[in-house]
Design a protein around this motif. Structure first.
Motif, PDB file in Angstrom:
ATOM      1  N   GLY A 125       0.811  -1.212   0.000  1.00 40.91           N
ATOM      2  CA  GLY A 125       0.000   0.000   0.000  1.00 40.91           C
ATOM      3  C   GLY A 125       0.839   1.255   0.000  1.00 40.91           C
ATOM      4  N   GLY A 283      -3.652   2.710  -2.268  1.00 44.51           N
ATOM      5  CA  GLY A 283      -2.508   2.515  -1.377  1.00 44.51           C
ATOM      6  C   GLY A 283      -2.860   2.767   0.072  1.00 44.51           C
ATOM      7  N   LEU A 286      -5.009  -0.204   1.327  1.00 40.86           N
ATOM      8  CA  LEU A 286      -4.210  -1.407   1.599  1.00 40.86           C
ATOM      9  C   LEU A 286      -3.404  -1.255   2.883  1.00 40.86           C
ATOM     10  N   SER A 287      -2.846  -0.064   3.090  1.00 37.43           N
ATOM     11  CA  SER A 287      -2.037   0.153   4.286  1.00 37.43           C
ATOM     12  C   SER A 287      -2.907   0.220   5.539  1.00 37.43           C
TER      13      SER A 287
END
Length: 292
Positions: A125, A283, A286-287
């Motif tokens: 991410g 990103g 995802l992180s």
């Protein structure tokens, strides 16, 4: 369940308020310099928070004041000037999208300073987010050759400071009332802001005779009351009832609000920049999700 619903309500309200703050900064800059804007925003906000939260200061333990100082500098004082400086050269919508790097930097800061481990998903991410940022800046400089995209660095630096601040609040100021945190922050930074305002040539006929001054002052007042004073208290509460990463996820929705305002105001935004913005948000997502 109640806390779950409340934190989402806080997140939505903050997204709308802060998403609108970028266009307010842009409009304020029509009649004020970046330093005047940053100083006025800090002073007006400080006066509001200290008026309503002054009595809360005595509830703060002495051991917490150093963290309040650091939180005030990183979360309020420096970014108020950095965002104003950045928007003298880049569009408000672009600034808002770059601001969505806060959750990514929250993860990175938590790992670097507090040794919070990250999954492969989170690392992916971060990489995707930074690729999106690079594309956004490069395409923006092509689309708007008259804008200096080096100034995007001021926004990116601010996102790192915001990430540090949210971790500081969660780790060291968890037991302090949100209004007390906000008032404590501004108790330190109002005087430095006043000094900067004096040396920014604000109190001159050139400033007051500017036809755009009155409107600019109204915009910065709205920004200070809603985008800073009220939003700060809501944000500190959100951090305390959730997690640093969830709280920083307010930047998921902010770019949508800011983009709408930017388009209404005639800002140009390309398809490639839209894809870059999507990469950044992917990103961030995802992180944010810790599950592999």
């Amino acid at each position: 369940m109640k806390d779950l619903n409340i934190k989402w309500i806080y997140l939505l309200i903050l997204s709308i308020i802060w998403g609108s703050s970028f266009i307010l900064i842009k409009k304020s800059l029509l009649g004020l310099t970046a330093y005047q804007l940053g100083a006025l925003r800090t002073i007006i906000t400080g006066l509001i928070l200290l008026t309503f939260g002054f009595n809360k200061l005595k509830t703060i333990p002495k051991s917490k004041w150093k963290w309040l100082l650091l939180s005030g500098l990183l979360g309020s004082f420096i970014p108020a000037f950095f965002f104003a400086i950045a928007e003298t050269e880049i569009d408000s919508a672009v600034a808002s999208i770059l601001n969505s790097l806060v959750p990514l930097n929250t993860i990175l800061f938590g790992f670097a300073v507090f040794k919070i481990t990250s999954t492969k998903r989170q690392v992916s991410g971060v990489i995707i987010g930074f690729i999106g940022t690079a594309i956004l800046i490069l395409k923006g400089s092509e689309l708007n050759p008259n804008q200096n995209y080096i100034y995007a660095g001021f926004v990116i630096a601010s996102t790192i400071m915001y990430a540090a601040n949210v971790n500081i609040i969660k780790r060291y100021l968890q037991d302090i009332k949100p209004l007390a945190i906000a008032a404590g922050n501004y108790a330190f930074i109002v005087i430095p802001a006043l000094i900067i305002l004096v040396f920014s040539d604000f109190f001159t006929s050139k400033t007051f005779e500017n036809p755009a001054f009155i409107n600019a002052f109204i915009y910065v007042t709205i920004l200070s009351v809603f985008g800073t004073a009220i939003a700060k208290v809501l944000f500190f509460k959100l951090v305390q009832i959730s997690t640093p990463v969830f709280a920083s996820s307010v930047t998921y929705i902010m770019p949508i609000v800011a983009l709408i305002w930017g388009i209404i105001d005639g800002e140009s935004f390309s398809f490639i920049q839209g894809l870059a913005a999507l990469l950044i948000l992917v990103g961030v997502y995802l992180s944010h999700n810790r599950k592999a």
